[in-house]
Design an enzyme around this catalytic site. Structure first.
Site, PDB file in Angstrom:
ATOM      1  N   ARG A 375      35.325  34.173  34.161  1.00  0.00           N
ATOM      2  CA  ARG A 375      34.533  35.423  33.343  1.00  0.00           C
ATOM      3  C   ARG A 375      33.520  34.739  32.187  1.00  0.00           C
ATOM      4  O   ARG A 375      32.561  35.191  31.929  1.00  0.00           O
ATOM      5  CB  ARG A 375      35.583  36.173  32.374  1.00  0.00           C
ATOM      6  CG  ARG A 375      34.781  37.310  31.701  1.00  0.00           C
ATOM      7  CD  ARG A 375      35.945  38.474  31.590  1.00  0.00           C
ATOM      8  NE  ARG A 375      36.953  37.933  30.674  1.00  0.00           N
ATOM      9  CZ  ARG A 375      37.894  38.784  30.330  1.00  0.00           C
ATOM     10  NH1 ARG A 375      37.851  40.040  30.523  1.00  0.00           N
ATOM     11  NH2 ARG A 375      38.744  38.420  29.201  1.00  0.00           N
ATOM     12  N   LEU A 379      29.354  36.186  35.464  1.00  0.00           N
ATOM     13  CA  LEU A 379      28.575  37.187  35.102  1.00  0.00           C
ATOM     14  C   LEU A 379      27.569  36.797  33.920  1.00  0.00           C
ATOM     15  O   LEU A 379      26.223  37.227  33.859  1.00  0.00           O
ATOM     16  CB  LEU A 379      29.239  38.584  34.508  1.00  0.00           C
ATOM     17  CG  LEU A 379      29.858  39.186  35.859  1.00  0.00           C
ATOM     18  CD1 LEU A 379      30.852  40.295  35.235  1.00  0.00           C
ATOM     19  CD2 LEU A 379      29.170  40.099  36.462  1.00  0.00           C
ATOM     20  N   VAL A 497      32.177  45.525  35.841  1.00  0.00           N
ATOM     21  CA  VAL A 497      33.039  44.621  36.588  1.00  0.00           C
ATOM     22  C   VAL A 497      33.758  43.589  35.262  1.00  0.00           C
ATOM     23  O   VAL A 497      33.435  43.475  34.362  1.00  0.00           O
ATOM     24  CB  VAL A 497      32.561  43.996  37.624  1.00  0.00           C
ATOM     25  CG1 VAL A 497      32.197  45.102  38.506  1.00  0.00           C
ATOM     26  CG2 VAL A 497      31.431  43.153  37.341  1.00  0.00           C
ATOM     27  N   GLU A 498      34.968  43.124  35.714  1.00  0.00           N
ATOM     28  CA  GLU A 498      35.496  41.893  35.213  1.00  0.00           C
ATOM     29  C   GLU A 498      36.064  42.346  33.662  1.00  0.00           C
ATOM     30  O   GLU A 498      35.908  41.775  32.887  1.00  0.00           O
ATOM     31  CB  GLU A 498      34.853  40.684  35.153  1.00  0.00           C
ATOM     32  CG  GLU A 498      34.729  39.945  36.719  1.00  0.00           C
ATOM     33  CD  GLU A 498      34.405  38.695  36.476  1.00  0.00           C
ATOM     34  OE1 GLU A 498      34.038  38.248  35.424  1.00  0.00           O
ATOM     35  OE2 GLU A 498      33.917  37.848  37.669  1.00  0.00           O
ATOM     36  N   GLY A 499      36.409  43.791  33.602  1.00  0.00           N
ATOM     37  CA  GLY A 499      36.890  44.260  32.303  1.00  0.00           C
ATOM     38  C   GLY A 499      35.631  44.948  31.670  1.00  0.00           C
ATOM     39  O   GLY A 499      34.874  44.394  31.418  1.00  0.00           O
TER      40      GLY A 499
END
Length: 808
Positions: A375, A379, A497-499
């Site tokens: 993460r 991103l 996305v990803e939280g």
């Protein structure tokens, strides 16, 4: 007189001891010496010594202190401490803390920050960027990808496989590239400016997915089977976590597996019947191997006494009967391969579990540990690369595009958003560099990764909006010459996305930071959970009194910094950045104090006070962003020409810290405590402002003027002047426009009138006819006119071209 002098000395001693975080024994001994001096001066009587003994002895005799103070508080702590789920505990335990812990604790060590080595690319990594990455950028047509094919072309897919783009994290022993995190970030930055689809396709297999999980937790057989195939692109991986009923709350996934005996490849084996319904899974439609997260159950006790084993991760070949893939989602006209997958009672052997049967139930910890690294890379890097190129393109466009016979970039209304784009581009690159550097030093920075994910994707959204505003109609008309629109459309994807960003800001950044970065809270929680009562009391006592001293110190430090403006603080440099370090010392102490006050007054309720948590997280986040910016400025040689970029980024961060503290105090649940906090932190009110108009003008000029500073800002991006690279052509046109202006002005002076900076080819002919310019100068004007027109033109289409050829 002696009495008053002694009292002043006592107050000063207490203040100094608290400020310097002296131990309890040192504090007691120092005060006892002062008491002795007071006795000699006839200031302290027997009663004074008696009171001193009543307070000091219980505090300094460990067994007494534990029984009359620590034990009751331990029992109270247990009663009010919110229950922590297994998934929450595993998330807290995953990863490591790094420099963000210094910022949280109120005493950042700037020397340590600046001693961290600056990340460097190896010769192999640099060659990859200049070779295969450059070539893939050249081959990718984003308009074709997003509008015509809804996928990368086969001509792009193949070199991605051939050159091992999907194997940047795979070790060389398995045929991978084994690039450092910094190199991965640079690759993604370059790709993302060309095509979000391209960057997403490359980024996901190198982030949280089968390869990462296999390398850390896979059995030797799994590694030897899958990793070489993943490295060559023979296998395309995806990882399925999100379910329709469990998005951000991934720990509550309903997908499950039942341990049982069954037939596989003609043999009876111990295995699992898996049932799942997943969505939003990147690469799922084209995947050959599916990483799957599910809750594993053992109702027949085939593995042991435990029935609910917990979240487990397995690798499932997608050609197994019952695995459903192929359908796609359509995320905001940015059609990277993403879609759902389902399966109903699909039987597979137990050795399909990543790491084998002994890893059953350990999936959540495996995921959060890997996510703490991935993460911080994918991103944030995609966002940074996009904005770096947009900063250069928007600066160039602002210099080329004219209205009212002047470049629009000279208008103050344009300078303001230009400055936001430029300052944020500088900051974002600084943050990705520092964060990936931490990973390359062996860290798994879970708190930093959450900060990077949230703030850099939010800055992407803000900057792309600013760029769209500046470009106007040029930005909203889709086509092959539009370098903004797909990024604008796709920005919410990165946010989600990803939280999801709301969750990340409200719960994760500070929720993890408060426990992981605080020097005593985690120890207190672990002591309260310890079943050994004596050990629990010993550990809690040690943490409790350390915590008390820490809290008192931060109150004293915060008030002292407020009274002095923190101007007496030491800084690592004595130039214009000195004040920034002083203010960050102040805000760091404020954060430490506010955290303890919030924990003390709200207790377990703090977990549910998401606005309080979000604002505390904002303070920590902006401290980290500013720290990264200052480190970049130093690592790049403290270039004076770069100062406006650094200045904008740091001053914007400091202003946001002040704003977060002000909002937190204004909305503190206990109004009396809020008023006291305001007196301590802002006794004279708030005073910091956003970056000045002068600073914003300087940043705007940098974006519009070719220079070494501007080159550093866009370092590593795909800027080659190729026919299909609109941004590269824009860079050349910017240079041509600036070179043409003196020639244009010469013609205007001779004609004694100010002409519009248009139809430069005709002006070239006039200049030649008047014999005041050379043929070479005329050629420059003609080339500039072609580039200028291309920069401001938009695409148009026949009606039939815009009609979908596929019926839904």
């Amino acid at each position: 007189m002696e009495d008053m002098t002694w009292i002043i000395c006592a107050i000063a001693l207490c203040w100094f001891m608290a400020y310097s975080r002296s131990s309890l024994s040192t504090f007691t001994l120092s005060f006892a010496i002062l008491m002795a001096v007071g006795t000699v001066l006839n200031t302290i009587s027997f009663l004074g010594w008696l009171l001193f003994a009543i307070v000091a002895l219980p505090l300094n005799i460990a067994n007494v202190r534990k029984q009359i103070i620590s034990l009751p508080l331990l029992q109270l702590f247990k009663s009010i401490m919110p229950e922590m789920s297994k998934t929450e505990q595993e998330a807290i335990d995953a990863g490591t803390t790094w420099f963000e812990a210094d910022l949280f604790r109120g005493t950042p060590d700037w020397k340590k920050l600046h001693n961290y080595p600056q990340p460097r690319l190896s010769a192999e990594e640099l060659a990859f960027l200049k070779g295969p990455v450059e070539q893939v950028c050249k081959m990718t047509n984003d308009w074709q990808t997003t509008h015509q094919l809804a996928d990368l072309s086969p001509e792009v897919w193949q070199p991605l496989k051939d050159n091992k783009f999907f194997a940047m994290i795979i070790k060389k022993e398995f045929g991978g590239l084994d690039f450092c995190a910094y190199a991965q970030s640079r690759v993604l930055q370059k790709l993302s400016a060309v095509s979000t689809v391209l960057a997403s396709t490359v980024g996901v297999p190198n982030s949280l997915g089968p390869a990462e999980l296999l390398q850390h937790y896979g059995t030797k057989e799994q590694q030897e089977h899958y990793l070489p195939r993943l490295a060559t692109g023979e296998e395309i991986p995806c990882f399925a976590l999100t379910s329709p009923e469990a998005g951000s709350d991934a720990g509550s996934i309903p997908d499950f597996g039942i341990i049982c005996h069954g037939e596989f490849d003609g043999q009876q084996v111990l295995g699992m019947k898996l049932t799942w319904d997943k969505r939003y899974i990147t690469l799922a439609p084209v995947a050959t191997v599916l990483g799957l997260a599910f809750k594993l159950r053992d109702p027949e006790h085939l593995l042991g006494e435990t029935v609910e084993l917990g979240i487990t991760c397995a690798l499932i070949p997608t050609n197994i009967e019952g695995v459903i893939i192929g359908r796609r989602h359509f995320p905001l006209n940015v059609p990277f391969q993403n879609g759902p997958t389902q399966g109903n009672e699909v039987f597979v052997p137990l050795d399909f579990i990543i790491g084998g049967a002994e890893r059953a139930g350990q999936g959540w910890r495996m995921l959060v540990e890997c996510l703490s690294v991935g993460r911080a890379i994918t991103l944030p890097s995609n966002s940074t690369g996009g904005i770096k190129s947009i900063a250069l393109a928007t600066g160039a466009y602002s210099r080329i595009r004219r209205q009212f016979k002047m470049p629009i970039g000279k208008m103050e209304g344009i300078e303001e958003p230009l400055a936001r784009i430029g300052g944020n581009a500088y900051l974002m690159d600084a943050v990705t560099t520092l964060s990936t550097g931490a990973i390359d030093l062996g860290e798994k920075p879970s708190v930093i990764s959450a900060i990077c994910k949230y703030h850099l994707t939010e800055k992407l959204r803000q900057c792309i909006n600013d760029a769209m505003d500046i470009h106007g109609g040029k930005g909203i008309c889709l086509g092959k010459s539009n370098y903004l629109a797909r990024g604008y459309q796709g920005a919410p994807v990165a946010i989600t996305v990803e939280g999801a960003n709301i969750l990340t800001r409200s719960l994760i950044i500070y929720g993890q930071g408060a426990i992981r970065c605080h020097p005593y809270v985690l120890a207190e929680i672990e002591a309260a959970s310890n079943k050994d009562e004596q050990q629990a009391l010993d550990d809690f006592d040690h943490a409790l009194f350390g915590h008390i001293g820490f809290a008192i110190s931060n109150i004293c430090r915060s008030f002292w910094f407020s009274l002095t403006g923190s101007r007496l603080q030491q800084a690592p440099f004595q130039d214009n950045t000195r004040r920034y370090y002083q203010l960050m010392n102040r805000f760091s102490a404020n954060l430490a104090m506010l955290s303890d006050i919030a924990m003390l007054t709200l207790g377990g309720e703090l977990k549910r006070r998401e606005r309080i948590s979000a604002r505390l997280g904002d303070i920590l986040s902006y401290l980290y962003l500013a720290s990264a910016t200052l480190k970049r400025y130093n690592d790049e040689g403290r270039q004076v020409a770069d100062y406006p970029l650094m200045q904008w980024a740091v001053e914007d961060s400091l202003y946001n810290i002040q704003h977060a503290i002000d909002e937190l105090i204004s909305n503190f649940p206990n109004k009396m405590v809020g008023k006291i906090l305001r007196v301590i932190i802002f006794p004279l009110g708030t005073w910091l402002t956003k970056p000045s108009d002068i600073t914003e003008h300087q940043v705007a000029v940098i974006l519009q003027t070719p220079s070494d500073t501007r080159t550093r800002l866009g370092k590593g991006q795909y800027l080659t002047n190729e026919p299909e690279n609109v941004v590269g052509q824009l860079e050349q046109t910017l240079k041509d426009v600036i070179a043409s202006e003196p020639i244009f002005d010469k013609v205007c002076r001779h004609l004694e009138k100010k002409l519009p900076f248009t139809q430069l080819d005709l002006i070239a002919e006039q200049g030649l006819a008047l014999k005041i310019i050379t043929e070479q100068e005329a050629d420059l004007l003609r080339r500039t006119e072609i580039g200028r027109k291309a920069a401001i033109d938009v695409d148009d289409f026949e009606h039939e071209e815009l009609i979908s050829n596929t019926k839904i």
